[in-house]
Design an enzyme around this catalytic site. Sequence first.
Site, PDB file in Angstrom:
ATOM      1  N   MET A   1      84.534  -9.996  44.444  1.00 44.36           N
ATOM      2  CA  MET A   1      84.406  -9.476  43.192  1.00 44.36           C
ATOM      3  C   MET A   1      82.759  -9.758  42.614  1.00 44.36           C
ATOM      4  O   MET A   1      82.257  -8.665  42.528  1.00 44.36           O
ATOM      5  CB  MET A   1      85.381 -10.099  42.238  1.00 44.36           C
ATOM      6  CG  MET A   1      85.434  -9.398  40.812  1.00 44.36           C
ATOM      7  SD  MET A   1      86.651  -9.976  39.643  1.00 44.36           S
ATOM      8  CE  MET A   1      86.568 -11.686  39.537  1.00 44.36           C
TER       9      MET A   1
ATOM     10  N   ASP B   1      81.828 -14.031  59.082  1.00 44.65           N
ATOM     11  CA  ASP B   1      82.749 -15.180  58.570  1.00 44.65           C
ATOM     12  C   ASP B   1      81.926 -16.365  58.672  1.00 44.65           C
ATOM     13  O   ASP B   1      81.270 -16.989  59.610  1.00 44.65           O
ATOM     14  CB  ASP B   1      83.856 -15.367  59.688  1.00 44.65           C
ATOM     15  CG  ASP B   1      84.817 -16.500  59.368  1.00 44.65           C
ATOM     16  OD1 ASP B   1      84.522 -17.431  58.414  1.00 44.65           O
ATOM     17  OD2 ASP B   1      85.787 -16.626  59.737  1.00 44.65           O
TER      18      ASP B   1
ATOM     19  N   ALA C   1      84.473 -17.426  49.230  1.00 52.49           N
ATOM     20  CA  ALA C   1      85.198 -18.474  49.009  1.00 52.49           C
ATOM     21  C   ALA C   1      86.568 -18.234  49.195  1.00 52.49           C
ATOM     22  O   ALA C   1      87.011 -17.330  49.191  1.00 52.49           O
ATOM     23  CB  ALA C   1      84.866 -19.092  47.679  1.00 52.49           C
TER      24      ALA C   1
ATOM     25  N   THR D   1      89.453 -18.290  47.190  1.00 53.68           N
ATOM     26  CA  THR D   1      89.522 -18.370  45.510  1.00 53.68           C
ATOM     27  C   THR D   1      91.238 -18.336  45.298  1.00 53.68           C
ATOM     28  O   THR D   1      91.282 -18.223  44.005  1.00 53.68           O
ATOM     29  CB  THR D   1      88.875 -17.198  45.133  1.00 53.68           C
ATOM     30  OG1 THR D   1      89.253 -15.577  45.775  1.00 53.68           O
ATOM     31  CG2 THR D   1      87.461 -17.315  45.425  1.00 53.68           C
TER      32      THR D   1
ATOM     33  N   ASP E   1      84.292 -23.911  37.037  1.00 54.83           N
ATOM     34  CA  ASP E   1      84.465 -24.891  35.985  1.00 54.83           C
ATOM     35  C   ASP E   1      85.608 -25.920  36.494  1.00 54.83           C
ATOM     36  O   ASP E   1      85.832 -26.977  35.740  1.00 54.83           O
ATOM     37  CB  ASP E   1      84.990 -24.255  34.619  1.00 54.83           C
ATOM     38  CG  ASP E   1      85.892 -22.971  34.956  1.00 54.83           C
ATOM     39  OD1 ASP E   1      86.073 -22.533  36.156  1.00 54.83           O
ATOM     40  OD2 ASP E   1      86.933 -22.580  34.193  1.00 54.83           O
TER      41      ASP E   1
ATOM     42  N   TYR F   1      91.686 -26.728  44.990  1.00 52.99           N
ATOM     43  CA  TYR F   1      90.698 -25.645  44.780  1.00 52.99           C
ATOM     44  C   TYR F   1      89.543 -26.296  44.147  1.00 52.99           C
ATOM     45  O   TYR F   1      88.390 -26.379  44.720  1.00 52.99           O
ATOM     46  CB  TYR F   1      91.195 -24.605  43.982  1.00 52.99           C
ATOM     47  CG  TYR F   1      90.000 -23.694  43.674  1.00 52.99           C
ATOM     48  CD1 TYR F   1      89.540 -22.590  44.517  1.00 52.99           C
ATOM     49  CD2 TYR F   1      89.613 -23.604  42.171  1.00 52.99           C
ATOM     50  CE1 TYR F   1      88.453 -22.062  43.992  1.00 52.99           C
ATOM     51  CE2 TYR F   1      88.452 -22.650  41.990  1.00 52.99           C
ATOM     52  CZ  TYR F   1      87.922 -21.910  42.828  1.00 52.99           C
ATOM     53  OH  TYR F   1      86.799 -20.891  42.636  1.00 52.99           O
TER      54      TYR F   1
ATOM     55  N   LYS G   1      85.856 -27.000  45.836  1.00 51.19           N
ATOM     56  CA  LYS G   1      84.422 -26.387  45.303  1.00 51.19           C
ATOM     57  C   LYS G   1      83.559 -27.562  45.201  1.00 51.19           C
ATOM     58  O   LYS G   1      82.232 -27.302  45.534  1.00 51.19           O
ATOM     59  CB  LYS G   1      84.525 -25.568  44.057  1.00 51.19           C
ATOM     60  CG  LYS G   1      85.409 -24.425  44.274  1.00 51.19           C
ATOM     61  CD  LYS G   1      85.040 -23.277  44.944  1.00 51.19           C
ATOM     62  CE  LYS G   1      83.539 -22.788  44.658  1.00 51.19           C
ATOM     63  NZ  LYS G   1      83.188 -21.633  45.298  1.00 51.19           N
TER      64      LYS G   1
ATOM     65  N   TRP H   1      85.933 -18.191  34.786  1.00 51.13           N
ATOM     66  CA  TRP H   1      87.033 -17.240  34.278  1.00 51.13           C
ATOM     67  C   TRP H   1      86.276 -15.588  34.381  1.00 51.13           C
ATOM     68  O   TRP H   1      86.047 -15.213  33.625  1.00 51.13           O
ATOM     69  CB  TRP H   1      87.225 -17.260  32.762  1.00 51.13           C
ATOM     70  CG  TRP H   1      87.948 -18.616  32.204  1.00 51.13           C
ATOM     71  CD1 TRP H   1      88.259 -19.737  33.167  1.00 51.13           C
ATOM     72  CD2 TRP H   1      88.798 -18.557  31.200  1.00 51.13           C
ATOM     73  NE1 TRP H   1      89.161 -20.331  32.221  1.00 51.13           N
ATOM     74  CE2 TRP H   1      89.233 -19.803  31.298  1.00 51.13           C
ATOM     75  CE3 TRP H   1      89.135 -17.790  30.082  1.00 51.13           C
ATOM     76  CZ2 TRP H   1      90.306 -20.326  30.139  1.00 51.13           C
ATOM     77  CZ3 TRP H   1      89.911 -18.092  29.253  1.00 51.13           C
ATOM     78  CH2 TRP H   1      90.476 -19.475  29.234  1.00 51.13           C
TER      79      TRP H   1
HETATM   80  N1  LIG Z   1      87.242 -15.640  39.957  1.00 46.53           N
HETATM   81  C1  LIG Z   1      86.749 -16.761  39.002  1.00 46.53           C
HETATM   82  O1  LIG Z   1      87.354 -16.613  37.847  1.00 46.53           O
HETATM   83  C2  LIG Z   1      85.821 -17.721  39.589  1.00 46.53           C
HETATM   84  C3  LIG Z   1      85.204 -18.612  38.578  1.00 46.53           C
HETATM   85  C4  LIG Z   1      84.428 -19.521  38.821  1.00 46.53           C
HETATM   86  C5  LIG Z   1      83.725 -19.498  40.040  1.00 46.53           C
HETATM   87  N2  LIG Z   1      84.315 -18.723  41.106  1.00 46.53           N
HETATM   88  C6  LIG Z   1      83.435 -18.618  41.969  1.00 46.53           C
HETATM   89  O2  LIG Z   1      82.802 -17.372  42.361  1.00 46.53           O
HETATM   90  C7  LIG Z   1      82.751 -16.952  43.753  1.00 46.53           C
HETATM   91  C8  LIG Z   1      83.082 -15.379  44.046  1.00 46.53           C
HETATM   92  O3  LIG Z   1      84.555 -15.617  43.358  1.00 46.53           O
HETATM   93  P1  LIG Z   1      85.233 -14.131  43.111  1.00 46.53           P
HETATM   94  O4  LIG Z   1      85.931 -14.241  41.844  1.00 46.53           O
HETATM   95  O5  LIG Z   1      84.321 -12.928  43.545  1.00 46.53           O
HETATM   96  O6  LIG Z   1      86.374 -13.906  44.291  1.00 46.53           O
HETATM   97  P2  LIG Z   1      86.740 -13.206  45.413  1.00 46.53           P
HETATM   98  O7  LIG Z   1      86.734 -12.046  44.954  1.00 46.53           O
HETATM   99  O8  LIG Z   1      87.926 -13.817  46.167  1.00 46.53           O
HETATM  100  O9  LIG Z   1      85.783 -13.456  46.764  1.00 46.53           O
HETATM  101  C9  LIG Z   1      85.545 -14.090  47.563  1.00 46.53           C
HETATM  102  C10 LIG Z   1      85.115 -13.739  48.755  1.00 46.53           C
HETATM  103  O10 LIG Z   1      84.860 -14.556  49.712  1.00 46.53           O
HETATM  104  C11 LIG Z   1      85.310 -13.784  50.937  1.00 46.53           C
HETATM  105  N3  LIG Z   1      85.709 -15.016  52.085  1.00 46.53           N
HETATM  106  C12 LIG Z   1      86.873 -15.759  52.068  1.00 46.53           C
HETATM  107  N4  LIG Z   1      86.821 -16.273  53.179  1.00 46.53           N
HETATM  108  C13 LIG Z   1      85.449 -16.121  53.945  1.00 46.53           C
HETATM  109  C14 LIG Z   1      85.020 -16.509  54.920  1.00 46.53           C
HETATM  110  N5  LIG Z   1      85.546 -17.348  55.704  1.00 46.53           N
HETATM  111  N6  LIG Z   1      83.604 -15.764  55.307  1.00 46.53           N
HETATM  112  C15 LIG Z   1      83.251 -14.824  54.829  1.00 46.53           C
HETATM  113  N7  LIG Z   1      83.473 -14.445  53.321  1.00 46.53           N
HETATM  114  C16 LIG Z   1      84.924 -14.867  53.156  1.00 46.53           C
HETATM  115  C17 LIG Z   1      86.739 -12.941  50.584  1.00 46.53           C
HETATM  116  O11 LIG Z   1      87.013 -12.072  51.456  1.00 46.53           O
HETATM  117  P3  LIG Z   1      88.474 -11.646  51.656  1.00 46.53           P
HETATM  118  O12 LIG Z   1      88.957 -11.002  50.476  1.00 46.53           O
HETATM  119  O13 LIG Z   1      88.285 -10.720  52.934  1.00 46.53           O
HETATM  120  O14 LIG Z   1      89.358 -12.769  51.922  1.00 46.53           O
HETATM  121  C18 LIG Z   1      86.056 -12.300  49.272  1.00 46.53           C
HETATM  122  O15 LIG Z   1      85.345 -11.304  49.357  1.00 46.53           O
HETATM  123  C19 LIG Z   1      83.467 -17.982  44.470  1.00 46.53           C
HETATM  124  O16 LIG Z   1      82.636 -19.001  45.023  1.00 46.53           O
HETATM  125  C20 LIG Z   1      84.437 -18.383  43.415  1.00 46.53           C
HETATM  126  O17 LIG Z   1      84.835 -20.007  43.804  1.00 46.53           O
HETATM  127  C21 LIG Z   1      85.176 -17.617  40.793  1.00 46.53           C
END
Ligand SMILES: NC(=O)c1ccc[n+]([C@@H]2O[C@H](COP(=O)([O-])OP(=O)(O)OC[C@H]3O[C@@H](n4cnc5c(N)ncnc54)[C@H](OP(=O)(O)O)[C@@H]3O)[C@@H](O)[C@H]2O)c1
Length: 251
Positions: free
Chosen positions: A1, A21, A43, A45, A81, A104, A108, A129
């Site tokens: 995302m 990967d 990540a 997630t 967070d 999780y 992180k 969020w």
């Molecule tokens: N969502 C939240 O509320 C939130 C809040 C704070 C921080 N974050 C952080 O923000 C960042 C982005 O999160 P997001 O919300 O955009 O989540 P997301 O949509 O789940 O994005 C994570 C991406 O990482 C990819 N991924 C997983 N394993 C991998 C690997 N081994 N090698 C390469 N890519 C891999 C996933 O691919 P697949 O889908 O193909 O598995 C997905 O495209 C993350 O670091 C997350 O911890 C998120």
Amino acid sequence: MLGQDVVRAANAVGYARAQLDVTDRAAVGEAIGPDDVVINCAAWTDVDGAEEHEDEALRINRDGARNVAEAAGTVLYVSSDYVFDGTKRSPYLESDPVGPRSAYGRTKLEGERATAAANPRHFVARSSWLFGPGGKNFVETMLGLGPEVRVVDDQVGSPTFTGHLAEALVELARGEQFGIHHVAASGSCSWFEFAREIFARAGSDTRVEPCATEEFPRPAPRPAYSVLGSERAHRLPTWQEGLDAYLGVRV
Ligand SMILES: NC(=O)c1ccc[n+]([C@@H]2O[C@H](COP(=O)([O-])OP(=O)(O)OC[C@H]3O[C@@H](n4cnc5c(N)ncnc54)[C@H](OP(=O)(O)O)[C@@H]3O)[C@@H](O)[C@H]2O)c1
């Protein structure tokens, strides 16, 4: 995302998991060179799934992060967070002690530390969020429900639009202010208040009722309070402005 919005904001090359990967050290070393600035959005997630699969989550969130940080010239690790325990009642600052309560959150935090240890030219950007056009998110979940929903009113945070966050991360990564940064939307609300605003701004007549976290038991504990403040003067638009921007671009 988030990755999709970062690629757009930076006009940069993006790698999806199928192309690179991050747990494959050799492949990361081939794809990323010492002249590259990398914003690592990859990540594990699945917050609840990490409780039972912490080792797998660690392989991506820590070991993958280390691989990327070792290969890159400059690296920005996106963190969360959830590294905080949620017991504070004023915004968490970069210097506040960490204390993750979920698997999780622990992975992180390990990713932050592995990134910092592997590359002195590192940024750790904690946000919270997230919602945006590139993935499943709370706004879409809410708009798919009705005519009445119950949403928890005892978890408070800052819903952050990935479009706003991505632009801030790209700007951060172009500078030299290394270290930890809190980058989240201004203002705060509970999930219930967020849901109420989503229905109001989207013109939906779905009714929303507040409820308590204990009514919806989940495998992973969530911080009760995880508003992020910054000692480094980051200010994103408010979460309401983020919501309006998102409702304007969603299809
Ligand atoms: N969502 C939240 O509320 C939130 C809040 C704070 C921080 N974050 C952080 O923000 C960042 C982005 O999160 P997001 O919300 O955009 O989540 P997301 O949509 O789940 O994005 C994570 C991406 O990482 C990819 N991924 C997983 N394993 C991998 C690997 N081994 N090698 C390469 N890519 C891999 C996933 O691919 P697949 O889908 O193909 O598995 C997905 O495209 C993350 O670091 C997350 O911890 C998120």
